[in-house]
Each structure stands twice: as C-alpha cells, then as structure tokens.
Enzyme design. Structure first.
Site: not given
Lengths: 285, 285, 285, 285
Positions: B193, B202, B228-230
């Site tokens: 990311h 995001g 998401l992205d976690a």
C-alpha cells in the site's frame, strides 16, 4: 548594534517579483545573506530574505523599513513581515508531567542553540518546578479541572501576556486548548503530537500503534488550530520498531523522536523559516 | 541432496519449551543453525529454528519429521509447520500498469536474491507483457470490468492453482480482492500500500498526503485480509519530503519506497521469517 | 526479592549446545524469558539468556548457580558470566567541557531509562559541577596537564575504585587514556567518537568532514582499546547534511547524534546485550 | 517549441548580485520558475535559476542569450553556463558485470524518470548485452587487460565521442580511469563507490567493513578526479547492519543503497542541480 533583518513575504506569483524585491534591497545598499523562494502549485509566491542591517551598510534604519517597503508590498499584494535578529522571540513552554521535551528545550535554550528568550514555564502540575527553577526560569503552576478550564485558560493567557510572549510551545501539555485561546496566538502555538499524523489522531497513540502492529512510530510538530491534531505540519520524524517493542518501549523510543522533532520545529519558527500556506507549511531550511 | 529445515512454532508459552524443542532436535543429532524466539505480552510463544537436514547428520528423513515431532507438538498445543530450503515457494505476481515493483521483483528473482520460483505474472492489462516475457516468464492477461469481477477472479484462481502457487504478491495490482479470493490464500497474499498505514487507507494516498501537508511519505507491505488495508503489517518505510514536492514527486519518490518495502516483505515471507500474531506480525529478521 | 538472571555465553559452536544449556535451565525449573543466539562465520557461538530468578521458581539460589553451571561450561569450553537485574551496574561518567552527552545521560538516569547507579561524575574541568550536583551526584574535578597525565589518571582510577565502578563512560572526555588505564577496565570503557568510524579517526572530525565535503555526518560508540578510535564498535548513526551546513552546524547536528548513539550503547551494555567477538561486537537488541 | 532555460552561475560574492541577475531576466520579460542561491564560507556565490524560454514570453532567443548576458557576467567575474530543458543531456553508462545499478538506470530512463538520452552502454565484459539490448540500447563490448588499458580507453573515448556524450556514468565499472580519460570529461564522470567515503577508499570495501565491525554501510556518488575515490561527493546514503550480516549480506544490502544513491546523483546532474566548489559540491535539490 549589529543585526540582520529577516523579510518574509507571501503573495500571488507575478513576473518580476524577485527582481523588484532584490532591487529594493540593492537600492538601499543592502547585502542579501540568504534568499529562498518557492511558488506553490496554486500560484502563491513565498520568499524569505536575510539582509544585513544598519551596522553593515543597509541604508534603511529599523524604523524606516516599513514605510519604504510599503508601496512595493501594496503593488504586489504582499503579506509580509520583518524581524530583527537582535530581538529574539519570547517563548513560553507549557508542560504537564512528562519532562523529556521540556528538558531538551531547556538545555538547548541554555546552550544558546535556540535563539529565544524563555521568560516562563507554565504547567497544570507542580512536578517539574525544581528542574525548571534550576535553570533560573520562573515556573507558574496553574492547575485545571473540568469545571475550571475557562478560568485556568484565562490565567494562562494573562501570564503569557504579562511576559509579552511571542510563541507558545506545548511540550506534551496534554490539554486541549479552546478556540478562544488558539485565536489569541494564531500560527504561534506549536504542539508536539506523539504519532505520525494523520495516523492516530487523539489520545493514546502509542497504545493504538502497538495494537495496529505498525513497524514504525513517529512524532509530528504542528501549529495548533481549532481542529484537534489537524493544524499545519512543520516537521515529522519516525523510527523503526519491531514486534519486540511493547507499549512501554514505544513510549520511551517515541519520547526521543518527540523531543527531536519539537526542537527542530521550534528552531525553524524562531528563525522565521516557516510560512503558512493554507493547510500546509513552507519551511525554508 | 543437502537442505535445511525451517521449523515454525507458535503456542501458549510454558516453562521448558525451548529445552523440549532443542532437545528433540539434539536427540536426532540435528545441528541448529539459527534459533529465534519471542514471547508476546499476551503469553504466546513464537519460534523459528533452522536445522541442517539429512545430508548433514540429521537423523530424521524428510517424510519422518512430522510423525516424530507430532507428540511433542500435541503436548504443548503447538501450531507448527516445517519447510525445506531445497523446495522454494512458488510465487505469482499480480500487476496492473505500474511497473516499478514488478521490475524490482523480476530483477531480484533473476539475480537469485529471492529464493522463489516465479511461474507466472498475471495482469488485468496487457501493457507489461514484453518486459515480463523478456525474463522468460509466462504473462497471463485477464481483463476485468465491474460486471466481470467474479468471473475474472475465478480465472485468476484457476491460473494460480494450475501453477501450484504458494504466495500471491500484489505489486500495485489496483484491484480489491473478494473475501472468497482472500480465503483461498490466507496469510499468503502480500500487498503493497502506497502510504504509511494506518494513515491514508484507500485510494489516492499521495494526493491526500500532499493536501494534508505531511513531511514524510511511506509505504506498507501487509497480508491481505477482508478489511481494506487493515491486514497484518509486515514492513514499512518512509522518506522525508518538503513543500517543494508536488503530487508527481511524491508518486516518484514513493515508488522507490514501495519497491523496497515490498521486496523486503516478500523476502522475509519466502524465508519463513514472518509469523502472524492476531492483528500483528512477528518478524524474525 | 525478585530478580532475573542474565547468562552470557561464548564458546566454539557445537551440536547440541542450545539443548544442553536450555535443558540445564529446565532441570532447575527455570523460566526462560528471552533467548538470543548467534554463530559467527568463524564458528563461535554466542548466547544471551534471561531467566527468572529464585522468587519465580528457579531452583538455584544466587550463590549456587556458578557451582551448578561450571561442569557444563567446562565441557563446552565456555566463556560465561551471569548478572542479576536487582544489582544494576555502577557507572561513572567522565566529561570535559561539552555537556550534551552528559545532560542526556543524567536525564535518562533520573528518569530510570538506564538501569544503573551513577555514583560519580569526573572531569578535568570544573565547568559542569553545578549541573551535575543539581542531580544530587558527586562531581570530582581532576585537572590534567601534559606533565601530570600519569598522576591524574592514577587519581581517576582511585576515585573509580572507591566507588566500585563497573562501567566508565567517556561522554566527550577529550583525553586519550593510557594503556594501563584501559587495561584496568577491559571492555568496560565506552567512548563516543564524533564521526562515522573508520572515517575521520582522531581530532577535529567535523572540520575534516566539512573540508572533505561529505553529505552525511555520524557518531560512533565503541569500547576503548589501546589503539585510538579502533575499539569494537557498539553502535553508529548518521544524519544527512548539505552544502549549507558550516562546521558549526555540523557540531550542533552531530551533538544530537552523539548523545543518541552513546545513550543507546550504554543502555545495551547495562542490559548485558553486548558481547565482544574479536574486533567486532555481537549486540542482542 | 516550449522550453526552460537553466542558468548556473558561480562567482565571488558581491552586494547586488541577485538584483543584477534577476533584473536582467526581468528586463527581458523572463519568468523565474525557481531560484536557488548560496554563499560559501569562503565568499563564493552560487546560483541556479530556471526561467521560462521564448515560447513563454522570454524576450531573448536561444542564440541571443549569451551575447546579452556576457557583459553582466564579465562585470561580476562569473563562471556561468546555460542549458535548455528541450535538449536533455546524452548519458553513457559504463559497466562491468554487476547489473543492479545498470538495471535501475535503464528502468528510470525508460520510465522517463531521468531526463536524458541514453545512446550507448559500454562494458569490458559481454555479460549484460541481452538485458541492455532488450531496452533497445546499443551495447559496446570493449574488453581490457593490463597490457591493453591505454588502447581500450582510447576506444571507449572514441565511442563516447561518436555518440556526442555529455555525461559518463560508472555504474560499478570496476576500472580505474587514467588522468587523460578523466581530463576529457571534467566534472562529467560520476562514479558510485560502495562505501561511505572517506571510509574504505579502494577495493573490497564490504569485506573491510565487515572486518572492522561497522554497524552501518553506505555508498557514495562522486565526480571522478585523478585521485582514487577522492572526487567531489554528490550524494551519500547508508543503512544499518548488525553482527548477523555476513559479507554477502553487506554486498546485497549495499547494492540497494548504491543504485539509489547513484540514480539520485545522476538525476541531480542531469537537472543541472550540482555545482562544484573546490573539493565540495553545492547541490540545489
């Protein structure tokens, strides 16, 4: 007495600005020691000039500068200010119980690493009195409770005013300032937040960083605005951490980053290197 | 043929664990090349052992190890797995149009810096075909639209399956994977990311970083989970930026961080150095 | 009273070492809190174990440990030592006129960031007396001239001996110690050198760094040996600089690196994390 | 066609220089996009201006600039040069067998991250031919032995000349260039040395770094002069290492630093951001 002038300018960018400004200095036999300029994406022009003062040939006396420069400033629609290096800013430090940022500032002040007067330290606790007083600096204890916040802030403002303070440094003060307080020192209150903003806005950032399992922690020095931890960022730094670092280790390691980041931001502010550009800062290192 | 075993263990911490495990190895004349262990705050024990295999005196053949170790594992309630260095993992790379992370992985793979097979690169665009094929690696183009997402994912899974892939690397793939896809490769999908998570979860993190006026940008390599992205963070790194860096500069500088962070996370995963501890990772560098 | 043992071992690497050591601990019902091991290229084995002491179930009393461990140590040809966390090391700080490293150590000691007693500060100048005494620590002024070096060193050694000092920290002491002095505290004198060794051995490293036009400056903490600035390196760090930094700026920025690097090296030594491997160190962070 | 001019100036510092230069630009209706200046301790003035060219209102045509600027340059004793952004420099890369720096430069060139033409890659080995040719760039193999060094250098110079090369990048070329060769491209040959200079001048820096037990390794990009590894430093960077890193690990980690440091130095040179100040560089980032 010998001094330098620092001229800070922001205005809409236009052809010929640098020529106009530097020619003005030249016209009055000024010697430019350093010049930094920047044009933002949105077309704003920012400039910082350091010029030798009267003792070194500059033809404008301290009190004459404003009158002489005003027509040019008007013509280009400048926001501008001038400061003098023989009149260091007067800085107050607000602390709570954590001492690491405070001690670092005291040492830097004593060793003349920071060009500032330090007339007063204010705290809502009495814990750090003796350490501060060992540096010969007055320590004002103004406790605060939920019910007395407005009253306490009024007293803090009074102390700041009585010491003619130019800059308020929140060295882990742990209190959220009211909009009225902030409005009294616009772009003149610097806070150190113990995270890499905008990650971990608010309380207990180290605990939350540990829970999230991040591999770096950081600290952020920023101007205080009405929105919590959302002011213009002046400086940030980070350090690597691993799974071996518990929350206590993050607090300890983070403390080193905090004091370093805060000291650098304060230094830049004191040397008039920071200009505000909306939600961002321009820092002429 | 000579190889090493890597034994990965996690279980509740108990007195005598290290002695029990190392004595088991010793009993079978094994030579421990490296041993790392960690006990988390919550009392979980994690261990990584690298042991010389059969060719170097270890008394257990490859296929015997499981049967011999099982009673000990049961007694201590271990989650465990063993891998063999002569059987490198099979890694697939998924890309979109950005090539910087891909090229870096290709170079590291070709120069044997990454101990992996690289049987296939999959993309929803055809742009990077010739670069990938110049390394002798098959390139599978599987375009995707809003309406064909499920169908395309099924095809991707089929390709991955047909190549017996162990690890899926999202090298700026720009597509959000469905929970079903994620469930097919638990803790075996690594994403890069382009921000310092949890800041800027995001889309468009560089644009948002620029707007917020941050003074550092970063990248985060993490396992992909349903949120998401976690997912669990494996590695992060950052670089200093200034007001002079526009969004395009952040993209360029960030690209360098992305490829470095991703390559390191992939390397650690391939060398069995990453264990998952709930929302966090334990990385035995 | 509750304490932990720290067991430090170095010996030739042999099969079964970890099993033998951890089984010894297990046999006496010890709980291993952390275990780190390393095998060097030349085949030396290094280990650091932290074990809970008597109060937490360990079956060997403090004074029994040596007798019980000796046969094992002999069998494997171990160099070993054991320390106890309830008996922190006694550290003396030697300074000259620069205060930045000293102040940082004082603050860390006062805030219990360093697990050490600090019974005395010794200096060849009297400048820093009041700052040291404000922390309640005795300050001994032992001036030195070219002709009185041997005599002064004898007095320093006497003061160190009278305070039963375990560790001597040279916090910018600016004096070269004689081989006899060094021999009195082998691997127990830590110096901070203000360059990234082996660059700029000797005097005035910042001036020479400026002349050479380097783009980074650094600091190095190392054990003191007979050869100037050639002792085993414990820790190093650096910072970027530019053409804008004059020698004075390098001194100021370097001071921040020095205090950080020295504090970390001292911390690691105090926690028995540093083992010497010939000209190198093994640091179990 | 639209382009910008970059004006690089160095001369003795004098009052009024910035006004004179910026007024000259203003007189010809030029728009200054960026201006950087620096005055060294020894009183030398350095300036870099980026000005919009003819298409954007500048009143001097490309071929007129020199004649118009010459009187001013003479008056202040300026060394100066002007470049045009629509005429990127022509860069040749010299390599031996190591490919990491080369591949990075190729990728940056292909993705237009470097504003340069790349007409030729020259090597004393044939190993990297296919990789280079896959980018559509000619690869010239000019082997060298002890006895043929002068002859081979002559051929290299001939190839460089035939391609009208402006900048020679030694991307781990592993050959020491003769003074004659260096004289042909003064301040236009950039080398990457695989250590943090001035530490570990000469051969095998990673092996020597490992022996010395340093805790950081680095790389240095510098202009080539007659003295080995003593040219003006353009950029340096480093990474932390530990006792766990063998020489092979240092080589691998160092390779990442090398390619990053070299690429940045090359980029700065291509953008005319580097001015030489005796043994030092001024880099206007």
């Amino acid at each position: 007495m010998s001094y330098n002038l620092r001229l800070l300018i922001s205005c809409p960018d236009r052809r010929g600005l640098i020529a106009a400004i530097s020619s003005f200095v030249s016209l009055h036999d000024g010697n430019i020691l350093s010049a930094d300029q920047f044009v933002s994406d949105s077309g704003s022009f920012f400039m910082r000039l350091e010029i030798e003062g009267e003792g070194n040939g500059f033809g404008l006396a301290r009190e004459e500068f404003g009158g002489a420069f005003a027509p040019l400033a008007r013509r280009y629609g400048m926001d501008w200010r001038v400061t003098h290096t023989d009149r260091p800013k007067r800085m107050a430090v607000l602390v709570s119980k954590y001492d690491h940022c405070l001690i670092d500032l005291l040492w830097r002040w004593e060793s003349r690493d920071l060009e500032a007067e330090l007339p007063v330290v204010i705290s809502n606790h009495d814990d750090l009195r003796s350490r501060v007083e060992s540096y010969g600096i007055p320590y004002v204890h103004l406790p605060v409770t939920k019910g007395t916040k407005a009253e306490q802030e009024a007293k803090v403002l009074e102390v700041l005013g009585s010491h003619a303070v130019d800059l308020v440094v929140l060295a882990r003060y742990m209190q959220i300032l009211s909009p009225d307080f902030v409005a009294a020192y616009p772009e003149r209150i610097i806070n150190i937040h113990h995270s890499f903003l905008p990650a971990f806005v608010g309380a207990e950032p180290y605990r939350r960083a540990h829970e999230r399992g991040v591999k770096m922690i950081g600290a952020t020095a920023h101007y205080v605005t009405d929105e919590l931890d959302a002011g213009q960022i002046i400086h940030q730094d980070v350090a690597h951490v691993t799974h071996r670092h518990g929350v206590g280790d993050l607090v300890r390691l983070g403390g080193e980053i905090e004091r370093r980041v805060l000291a650098r931001a304060v230094r830049w502010h004191l040397e008039d290197r920071v200009l505000v550009d909306g939600d961002r800062t321009v820092v002429f290192e």
